[in-house]
Design an enzyme around this catalytic site. Sequence first.
Site, short mmCIF file in Angstrom:
data_model
loop_
_atom_site.label_atom_id
_atom_site.label_comp_id
_atom_site.label_asym_id
_atom_site.label_seq_id
_atom_site.Cartn_x
_atom_site.Cartn_y
_atom_site.Cartn_z
N ASN A 243 0.79 -1.31 -0.13
CA ASN A 243 -0.02 0.11 -0.11
C ASN A 243 0.81 1.30 0.02
O ASN A 243 1.71 1.13 0.83
CB ASN A 243 -0.88 0.09 1.15
N GLU B 144 -3.18 -4.66 -2.96
CA GLU B 144 -3.59 -5.92 -4.08
C GLU B 144 -3.72 -5.03 -5.35
O GLU B 144 -3.45 -5.51 -6.50
CB GLU B 144 -5.06 -6.21 -3.74
N1 THU Z 1 -5.10 -1.50 2.86
C1 THU Z 1 -4.62 -2.34 1.70
O1 THU Z 1 -3.66 -2.13 1.31
N2 THU Z 1 -5.40 -3.24 1.25
C2 THU Z 1 -6.80 -3.60 1.92
O2 THU Z 1 -7.26 -4.46 1.30
C3 THU Z 1 -7.35 -2.84 2.84
C4 THU Z 1 -6.61 -1.59 3.38
C5 THU Z 1 -4.44 -0.26 3.05
C6 THU Z 1 -5.20 0.93 2.72
C7 THU Z 1 -4.36 2.00 3.76
O3 THU Z 1 -3.00 2.38 3.18
C8 THU Z 1 -4.19 1.03 4.85
O4 THU Z 1 -4.50 -0.34 4.54
C9 THU Z 1 -5.30 1.17 6.09
O5 THU Z 1 -6.39 1.27 5.64
#
Ligand code: THU
Length: 161
Positions: free
Chosen positions: A62, A75
Site C-alpha cells: 500500500n 492488492e
Molecule cells: N489497505 C490495503 O492495502 N489493502 C486492503 O485490502 C485494505 C486496506 C491499506 C489502505 C491503507 O493504506 C491502509 O491499509 C489502512 O487502511
Amino acid sequence: MKTFDLISRVVVFEGDYELSAEWASLLKQAREAARNAYTPYSNFKVGAALQLNNGVIITGNNQENAAFPSGLCAERTACFYASSQYPDTPFSRIAITAINPKEKLTKPISPCGSCRQSLLEYEQKFGQNIEVLLAGEEGEIYLFKSIEDLLPFSFSSNYLP
Ligand code: THU
C-alpha cells in the site's frame, strides 16, 4: 417472497507450515512486500504477491498519500502493475497479508471491496479462477478458490450494454 443464500467456501490452514511450497513462497514474498509499504498515516502495512501463469511473481504494497484518497491498496498496486506490464498473461493466485506494528495480526487480513472488484475484473477477463490466500502475521490462513467467493453477487461487465 422468498430468500436464497449466497455461499462461499474457505479452506483454513492452521499456519504457514500447512501450506504447499508454492503458497509458502508466495506468502513469504507478500510478507516482504508488506515491510516496504509506504504508510506514514495508518502505519498499517499490507503486502500482496501474485504469480503470473508464466511464473513471474509480482508484488505490491500500500502506498499512502497526504491527500488520503490518492493512496492505493497493496492488492491493486500489484494487479494493476501486472496488467500494465503483462496485459495478456493471466494470474491464478495471489497471497495477501499485513503487518500492524501496534498489535500483531493473529487473523487473516480481509481485502477491501475495491480490491475484490479489481481482482474480479482480471478473473473474468481471462476466464480463469484466481485463488486468494489471506494471512495475518500468525495464526490461521484462509484460501478462497475464486474471487467470486469473496465477492458474491458482484457487478461485472455482464451488466453493461
Ligand atoms: N489497505 C490495503 O492495502 N489493502 C486492503 O485490502 C485494505 C486496506 C491499506 C489502505 C491503507 O493504506 C491502509 O491499509 C489502512 O487502511
